[in-house]
Scaffold this motif. Sequence first.
Motif, PDB file in Angstrom:
ATOM      1  N   LYS A  88       7.993   3.125   6.683  1.00  0.00           N
ATOM      2  CA  LYS A  88       9.042   2.890   5.688  1.00  0.00           C
ATOM      3  C   LYS A  88       8.527   3.064   4.271  1.00  0.00           C
ATOM      4  CE  LYS A  88      12.767  -0.271   4.411  1.00  0.00           C
ATOM      5  NZ  LYS A  88      13.501  -1.513   4.777  1.00  0.00           N
ATOM      6  N   ASN A  89       7.313   2.594   4.012  1.00  0.00           N
ATOM      7  CA  ASN A  89       6.784   2.646   2.650  1.00  0.00           C
ATOM      8  C   ASN A  89       5.873   3.836   2.383  1.00  0.00           C
ATOM      9  OD1 ASN A  89       7.944   0.186   1.538  1.00  0.00           O
ATOM     10  ND2 ASN A  89       6.626  -0.901   2.989  1.00  0.00           N
ATOM     11  N   LEU A  90       5.200   4.325   3.417  1.00  0.00           N
ATOM     12  CA  LEU A  90       4.200   5.366   3.197  1.00  0.00           C
ATOM     13  C   LEU A  90       4.478   6.663   3.942  1.00  0.00           C
ATOM     14  CD1 LEU A  90       0.957   3.183   3.325  1.00  0.00           C
ATOM     15  CD2 LEU A  90       2.043   4.165   1.306  1.00  0.00           C
ATOM     16  N   GLY A  91       5.503   6.675   4.799  1.00  0.00           N
ATOM     17  CA  GLY A  91       5.854   7.916   5.484  1.00  0.00           C
ATOM     18  C   GLY A  91       4.791   8.398   6.432  1.00  0.00           C
ATOM     19  N   VAL A  92       4.564   9.715   6.473  1.00  0.00           N
ATOM     20  CA  VAL A  92       3.704  10.320   7.483  1.00  0.00           C
ATOM     21  C   VAL A  92       2.253   9.858   7.409  1.00  0.00           C
ATOM     22  CG1 VAL A  92       5.153  12.369   7.650  1.00  0.00           C
ATOM     23  CG2 VAL A  92       3.215  12.372   6.072  1.00  0.00           C
ATOM     24  N   ALA A  93       1.823   9.333   6.267  1.00  0.00           N
ATOM     25  CA  ALA A  93       0.433   8.903   6.125  1.00  0.00           C
ATOM     26  C   ALA A  93       0.162   7.588   6.835  1.00  0.00           C
ATOM     27  CB  ALA A  93       0.076   8.764   4.642  1.00  0.00           C
ATOM     28  N   ALA A  94       1.183   6.910   7.304  1.00  0.00           N
ATOM     29  CA  ALA A  94       0.986   5.558   7.813  1.00  0.00           C
ATOM     30  C   ALA A  94       1.467   5.366   9.238  1.00  0.00           C
ATOM     31  CB  ALA A  94       1.677   4.558   6.890  1.00  0.00           C
TER      32      ALA A  94
END
Length: 217
Positions: free
Chosen positions: A38-44
């Motif tokens: 939700k907050n970091l997208g594909v990086a998380a």
Amino acid sequence: MALVPYVENPLPALSKLHNSSAEFHFANHELRLVQDWKNLGVAAVVWDAAVVMCMYLELGKVELKGKKVIELGAGTGLVGIVAAILGGQVTITDRPPALDLLAANVKANLPADSPGSALVSELSWGDDLERYSPGGYDVILGADIVYLEDTFPLLLQTLEHLASASAAVLLACKIRYERDTNFLGMLAKTFTVEEVHYDRERDIYIYKAQKLHREDL
């Protein structure tokens, strides 16, 4: 790794990406990675390419013990953590917005008795590369980092800077579009490139690249 805005996706196949954590068993260790789509997208979130890369590392076909290893676009850090448990001296990198989550996952999952080590460090491809020793790494790892065409020249520059003359560069990825194949062609201008593994179930390829010698260029 690029960050993208959060978009709720109702597809069941992608529902696991919205879970707050993901659990795995690699190298005789139970690992629990925090995710934050939700907050970091594909990086998380943990992508299939990272899972397949860890499975490949477990096979022992690439020597990690005592080797200087760097992971690019690490996201949650799964690959780098497994590489450290398998004995690598690992630098786990990503862009600044992903570092807090990445560092927390490494701290929570790297066992105290690990034969290797892990250091979390900022690295935006092509930027401030002088902070990293030229040719300073024996193994370079990247899981699902070949997908944004605009980043390809910077990624190539970064690989060329980091790789030692005998370094093994391992890239795990889906081949989604023609541009992904084009990247492999770009890489082949300065590295040998070979497919070393294919996971049919997840449709993930692993490619191994090594620097061409000057006489081969």
